[in-house]
Design an enzyme around this catalytic site. Structure first.
Site, PDB file in Angstrom:
ATOM      1  N   GLY A  46       0.812  -1.204   0.000  1.00  0.00           N
ATOM      2  CA  GLY A  46       0.000   0.000   0.000  1.00  0.00           C
ATOM      3  C   GLY A  46       0.846   1.255   0.000  1.00  0.00           C
ATOM      4  N   ASN A 102       3.950   1.535  -0.873  1.00  0.00           N
ATOM      5  CA  ASN A 102       4.692   1.610  -2.132  1.00  0.00           C
ATOM      6  C   ASN A 102       3.848   2.217  -3.246  1.00  0.00           C
ATOM      7  OD1 ASN A 102       6.899   0.416  -0.962  1.00  0.00           O
ATOM      8  ND2 ASN A 102       6.611  -1.584  -1.931  1.00  0.00           N
ATOM      9  N   GLY A 152       6.000  -4.520  -9.290  1.00  0.00           N
ATOM     10  CA  GLY A 152       4.563  -4.723  -9.363  1.00  0.00           C
ATOM     11  C   GLY A 152       3.786  -3.564  -8.769  1.00  0.00           C
ATOM     12  N   ASP A 153       4.288  -2.987  -7.676  1.00  0.00           N
ATOM     13  CA  ASP A 153       3.622  -1.852  -7.062  1.00  0.00           C
ATOM     14  C   ASP A 153       3.710  -0.617  -7.951  1.00  0.00           C
ATOM     15  OD1 ASP A 153       2.988  -3.390  -4.823  1.00  0.00           O
ATOM     16  OD2 ASP A 153       4.891  -2.901  -3.844  1.00  0.00           O
ATOM     17  N   THR A 169       0.356  -9.494 -15.520  1.00  0.00           N
ATOM     18  CA  THR A 169       1.720  -9.055 -15.767  1.00  0.00           C
ATOM     19  C   THR A 169       2.621 -10.268 -15.958  1.00  0.00           C
ATOM     20  OG1 THR A 169       2.205  -8.926 -13.388  1.00  0.00           O
ATOM     21  CG2 THR A 169       1.378  -6.937 -14.456  1.00  0.00           C
TER      22      THR A 169
END
Length: 300
Positions: free
Chosen positions: A43, A45, A250-251, A219
């Protein structure tokens, strides 16, 4: 008029990072680098990544009343995130233990700490933030019942983005709100469970879409990504870079995609932009410190 482009509801952790020549197997001990402590949590990030890109961002999370909590609050404020929704106390700040090998791949173990005390009541108390945000993004490093309450707190005009990490089966109410559901290959397999009858990511995207989300993004790391909606399944080409550390990629991708969706970009275009943001992030070490500004993404 919205006060925020993005409301992130999720975790905030201190990342304890050690670089290793190779990650240990069961029962094995390996030596690593000196310990490095960084602000992290999916969160936190995502909030920092969006703010770095220029999004008006607010974070709803919980940290401990300790040094790690103060580190996280400082990092949010330095990035320009509004921390009015960050609650303090109830448990020690969450911690993520991260090992990174020379290829940039990582393994992560999370101790939730205060993240596990972010409750549905906390979400209900923050109703004004939901009314003020164009897009709401969440993950699964907080209790699932809290994510369910996030879905129930959405306004009719807001858009919900979910990265189900760490993955677990999701209730239909949550899946139906996702626009999009963003998963990597591992997360896709877990959520599909017995329905994962194919090795083709295109099939995963279609099967996930059939579970109820309005749209899905899968992804694929260095192979790019897939975007699926009622219009069909499309490829997002990879951005070729030399990866150093994939910890926050990913973040960065999720935050960039959520932000761009809030500006009115169609999903395929938002995903292409997100791929570029993620590509910049993997060329740098760490999580939050790797996230680029909008100008740096344009340079790529």
């Amino acid at each position: 008029m919205y006060d925020y482009d993005l409301l992130v509801v999720g975790s905030a952790n201190a990342d304890l990072v050690i670089e290793v020549e190779r990650r240990p197997g069961a029962g094995e001990t390996v030596l690593g680098s000196d310990l490095a402590v960084h602000p992290g949590g999916k969160g936190a990030n995502q909030a920092v990544a969006a703010a770095r890109l220029g999004a008006r961002t607010v974070l709803l999370a919980r940290v401990g009343d300790d040094a790690h909590g103060r580190l996280l609050l400082d990092s949010q404020r330095a990035a320009g995130v509004d921390t009015v929704g960050v609650l303090v106390g109830g448990a020690p700040t969450g911690v993520a233990l991260i090992t990174v090998d020379p290829s940039g791949d990582n393994s992560i173990v999370v101790s939730p700490g205060a993240n596990g005390r972010l409750t549905p009541q906390d979400v209900r108390t923050a109703a004004s933030l939901f009314q003020a945000a164009r897009v709401v993004s969440s993950q699964l490093e907080i209790p699932l019942e809290t994510v369910v309450e996030v879905v129930r707190s959405l306004t009719p005009d807001s858009r919900f983005v979910l990265n189900p990490s760490p993955p677990r089966p999701l209730p239909g109410e949550v899946l139906a709100a996702c626009d999009p559901l963003i998963v990597n290959e591992h997360e896709a397999r877990v959520i599909l469970g017995d329905a994962c009858v194919s090795d083709r990511p295109e099939d995963w995207a279609r099967l996930l879409l059939a579970k109820g989300p309005r749209s899905v993004v899968v992804t694929l790391g260095a192979r790019g990504a897939l975007v699926a909606s009622s219009a069909g399944v499309g490829r997002v080409p990879p951005v070729r870079v030399d990866a150093v550390d994939t910890t926050g990629a990913g973040d960065a991708f999720t935050a960039a995609l959520a932000y761009r969706l809030g500006t009115g970009a169609p999903l395929p275009k938002a995903a292409r932009y997100a791929a570029r943001v993620g590509a910049v992030a993997v060329t740098r070490r760490g999580a939050q410190e790797s996230f680029p500004t909008a100008a740096e993404v344009e340079e790529l």
